[in-house]
Design an enzyme around this catalytic site. Structure first.
Site, PDB file in Angstrom:
ATOM      1  N   HIS A 103       0.814  -1.221   0.000  1.00 17.80           N
ATOM      2  CA  HIS A 103       0.000   0.000   0.000  1.00 17.80           C
ATOM      3  C   HIS A 103       0.845   1.268   0.000  1.00 17.80           C
ATOM      4  O   HIS A 103       0.313   2.360   0.114  1.00 17.80           O
ATOM      5  CB  HIS A 103      -0.932   0.028   1.222  1.00 17.80           C
ATOM      6  CG  HIS A 103      -1.773  -1.198   1.377  1.00 17.80           C
ATOM      7  ND1 HIS A 103      -1.346  -2.312   2.067  1.00 17.80           N
ATOM      8  CD2 HIS A 103      -3.010  -1.497   0.912  1.00 17.80           C
ATOM      9  CE1 HIS A 103      -2.273  -3.255   2.037  1.00 17.80           C
ATOM     10  NE2 HIS A 103      -3.300  -2.794   1.338  1.00 17.80           N
ATOM     11  N   ASP A 205      32.099 -32.339  15.306  1.00 15.87           N
ATOM     12  CA  ASP A 205      32.116 -33.663  14.674  1.00 15.87           C
ATOM     13  C   ASP A 205      33.235 -33.813  13.645  1.00 15.87           C
ATOM     14  O   ASP A 205      33.053 -33.510  12.466  1.00 15.87           O
ATOM     15  CB  ASP A 205      30.749 -33.929  14.019  1.00 15.87           C
ATOM     16  CG  ASP A 205      30.566 -35.391  13.639  1.00 15.87           C
ATOM     17  OD1 ASP A 205      31.572 -36.054  13.311  1.00 15.87           O
ATOM     18  OD2 ASP A 205      29.420 -35.871  13.669  1.00 15.87           O
ATOM     19  N   HIS A 208      32.713 -37.920  11.630  1.00 16.08           N
ATOM     20  CA  HIS A 208      32.038 -38.340  10.405  1.00 16.08           C
ATOM     21  C   HIS A 208      32.951 -38.277   9.188  1.00 16.08           C
ATOM     22  O   HIS A 208      32.706 -38.940   8.184  1.00 16.08           O
ATOM     23  CB  HIS A 208      30.793 -37.473  10.151  1.00 16.08           C
ATOM     24  CG  HIS A 208      31.108 -36.113   9.609  1.00 16.08           C
ATOM     25  ND1 HIS A 208      31.644 -35.107  10.370  1.00 16.08           N
ATOM     26  CD2 HIS A 208      30.970 -35.588   8.353  1.00 16.08           C
ATOM     27  CE1 HIS A 208      31.808 -34.028   9.615  1.00 16.08           C
ATOM     28  NE2 HIS A 208      31.411 -34.295   8.392  1.00 16.08           N
ATOM     29  N   HIS A 213      33.277 -38.572   4.264  1.00 16.37           N
ATOM     30  CA  HIS A 213      34.063 -37.824   3.277  1.00 16.37           C
ATOM     31  C   HIS A 213      35.245 -38.604   2.728  1.00 16.37           C
ATOM     32  O   HIS A 213      36.079 -38.026   2.031  1.00 16.37           O
ATOM     33  CB  HIS A 213      34.583 -36.530   3.913  1.00 16.37           C
ATOM     34  CG  HIS A 213      33.511 -35.587   4.365  1.00 16.37           C
ATOM     35  ND1 HIS A 213      32.473 -35.176   3.547  1.00 16.37           N
ATOM     36  CD2 HIS A 213      33.315 -34.955   5.547  1.00 16.37           C
ATOM     37  CE1 HIS A 213      31.685 -34.336   4.221  1.00 16.37           C
ATOM     38  NE2 HIS A 213      32.170 -34.197   5.442  1.00 16.37           N
ATOM     39  N   ASP A 365      27.583 -34.217   3.459  1.00 19.16           N
ATOM     40  CA  ASP A 365      26.930 -33.785   4.702  1.00 19.16           C
ATOM     41  C   ASP A 365      25.427 -33.641   4.508  1.00 19.16           C
ATOM     42  O   ASP A 365      24.629 -34.075   5.350  1.00 19.16           O
ATOM     43  CB  ASP A 365      27.519 -32.443   5.171  1.00 19.16           C
ATOM     44  CG  ASP A 365      28.969 -32.586   5.597  1.00 19.16           C
ATOM     45  OD1 ASP A 365      29.282 -33.546   6.301  1.00 19.16           O
ATOM     46  OD2 ASP A 365      29.779 -31.721   5.219  1.00 19.16           O
TER      47      ASP A 365
HETATM   48  S1  FES Z   1       1.682  -0.633   3.239  1.00 18.41           S
HETATM   49 FE1  FES Z   1       0.176  -2.169   3.483  1.00 18.41          FE
HETATM   50  S2  FES Z   1       1.372  -3.921   3.986  1.00 18.41           S
HETATM   51 FE2  FES Z   1       2.815  -2.353   3.836  1.00 18.41          FE
HETATM   52 FE   LIG Z   2      31.309 -32.896   6.818  1.00 22.61          FE
END
Ligand code: FES
Ligand SMILES: [Fe+2]
Length: 455
Positions: A103, A205, A208, A213, A365
């Site tokens: 708005h 960790d 692992h 890896h 990972d």
């Molecule tokens: S002006 Fe209406 S949601 Fe930001």
């Molecule tokens: Fe990792």
């Protein structure tokens, strides 16, 4: 409030699986962990000029990190007070004001509500514009270029929150006089998995690596090895001794021991990066002392709750929690500002190759966390997860502050969950402890000047 964990279970190395999948626990985390903790937001090199901004999240809350005309940094809630629309939809840029596209309400770079279309027709002359600005994070700190924010007025000061983690953070932030900068943009990707799985891995960790890896390690040694035959090089990587370090506060650090005579640049695939690490070692020693400069290959780190990095290749990341089983990973490549251009380039390429969204190590990972998710099934929930590695095996280190475990200890994960439990159980910061500091933070005048300009 009753936390889903209790300290006795953590002491025994038992963690209830539902903390990784329960939507109600996730909502509590947003309130109790993320709205109270100091969170990493951006690096100052991303917003050098007045009006430069970077948008990110603090838990589930979107924020705008923006440089002010006096050099300070404001952190604004990125949510219009009219219907909640994001007033800034760009990832980063430069702006004097933000106009909501719903708005048309206009907010200044300090968050004040400046203009409202058809104000008189809508609100007469009684609109309290001074009470309708964007919320601003009042606790903002710039630690050596790293900008952190915290929503909770009662939270401990940032340096107290870090405690002895400053000793280890400085290995990234304060290794050389010129400081650090981000190169390239921010990698962002979404993965299935709970944010804590990623954070605890970067806290503690190393275990692992030897399974998850290993194929990527072998490929690395074959492709970029340091003239040792592949089998020998891989064997060396697999047999390294090291530490898990809990400096307090739920933070965690992992490192390999660096045997005497092994060069600082040994861990790099790139000749230019290796040479740079070797050439800047004496400066690091001057600034941070011999032990941080020579005794370890620093590897993985996490500042509680969700800010992680790897020293080896400059990957710096935030694990943004999206829902109980979704993480959005944001990753930066961090380099020393004064490093030569080829070193910066090679570090970025090395990071992308290993830890980008399709990186050889990152995929390993992500695959794990993906399949760890969904562990909240009725039967699975009856069985706790096992976090007992290294219980009763802690040791002291003559130089490094904190509680020290072996390289495969889960000491840092247990301390991460003790801290998490403390936040989840506490009704306010009055009930949250401040880590015991044993090493004073290293702050130079130049840091103070920068901090003054950053907060
Ligand atoms: S002006 Fe209406 S949601 Fe930001
Ligand atoms: Fe990792």
């Amino acid at each position: 409030m009753t936390s889903p964990l209790n300290d006795g279970d953590i002491d025994a190395g038992k963690i209830n699986r539902k903390i990784f999948s329960d939507p109600e626990i996730f909502q509590d985390e947003m309130e109790r962990v993320f709205a109270r903790s100091w969170l990493f937001l951006a690096h100052e090199s991303q917003i050098p000029e007045t009006g430069d901004f970077f948008t990110t999240y603090m838990g589930s809350d979107p924020v705008i990190v923006i440089r002010q005309a006096d050099g300070s940094v404001e952190v604004l809630l990125n949510s219009c007070n009219h219907r909640g629309m994001k007033v800034c939809r760009a990832d980063s840029g430069n702006a004097k004001s933000f106009t909501c596209t719903y708005h048309g309400w206009v907010y200044g770079d300090d968050g004040k509500l400046l203009g409202v279309p058809f104000e008189n027709e809508c609100y007469g002359d009684s609109m309290p514009k001074d009470r309708l600005g964007l919320g601003a994070v009042t606790r903002v700190e710039n630690y050596k270029g790293f900008i952190f924010g915290c929503w909770d007025e009662a939270a401990s000061p940032f340096l107290d929150y870090l405690g002895d983690m400053t000793y280890y953070f400085d290995i990234l932030a304060d290794r050389v006089a010129g400081g650090t900068e981000v190169v390239g943009g921010v990698f962002k990707w979404t993965m299935r998995g709970n944010w804590k799985l990623a954070a605890e891995q970067f806290a503690g960790d190393m275990y692992h690596g030897q399974t998850s890896h290993v194929s990527a390690m072998i490929a690395d040694v074959q492709a970029y090895g340091d003239n040792t035959p592949p089998d020998e090089g891989t064997a060396a990587l697999l047999s390294m001794e090291g530490f898990q370090i809990s400096p307090g506060g739920g933070h965690g650090v992992g490192a390999f021991e660096r045997p005497p005579g092994v060069q600082a640049g040994r861990m790099s695939d790139s000749d230019s990066v290796a040479a740079y690490m070797n050439n800047t070692e004496s400066e690091m020693e001057q600034r941070l002392g011999a032990h941080r400069a020579h005794d370890a290959f620093w590897v993985h780190n996490n500042i509680f709750p969700n800010f992680s990095w790897l020293n080896s290749n400059g990957t710096v990341r935030v694990w943004h929690p999206k829902d109980a089983e979704t993480i959005e990973v944001w990753m930066w490549c961090l380099v020393d500002s004064d490093a030569p251009a080829d070193v910066k380039r090679d570090k970025r390429l090395d990071m992308q190759r290993h830890f980008g969204p399709s990186g050889t190590w990152e995929q390993d990972d992500g695959e794990n966390w993906n399949y760890c998710a969904g562990a909240g099934g009725a039967i699975q929930r009856r069985r706790s997860l096992e976090y007992s590695a290294g219980i009763g095996m802690s040791r002291e280190h003559p130089e490094f502050p904190g509680e020290i475990g072996g390289v495969y200890s889960e000491i840092n994960q247990r301390n991460f969950y003790r801290r998490w439990n403390e936040f989840m159980s506490a009704d306010s910061w009055d009930e949250i402890s401040v880590p015991v500091r044993t090493v004073p933070p290293r702050i130079e005048e130049s840091h103070r000047a920068r901090e003054g300009a950053g907060s």
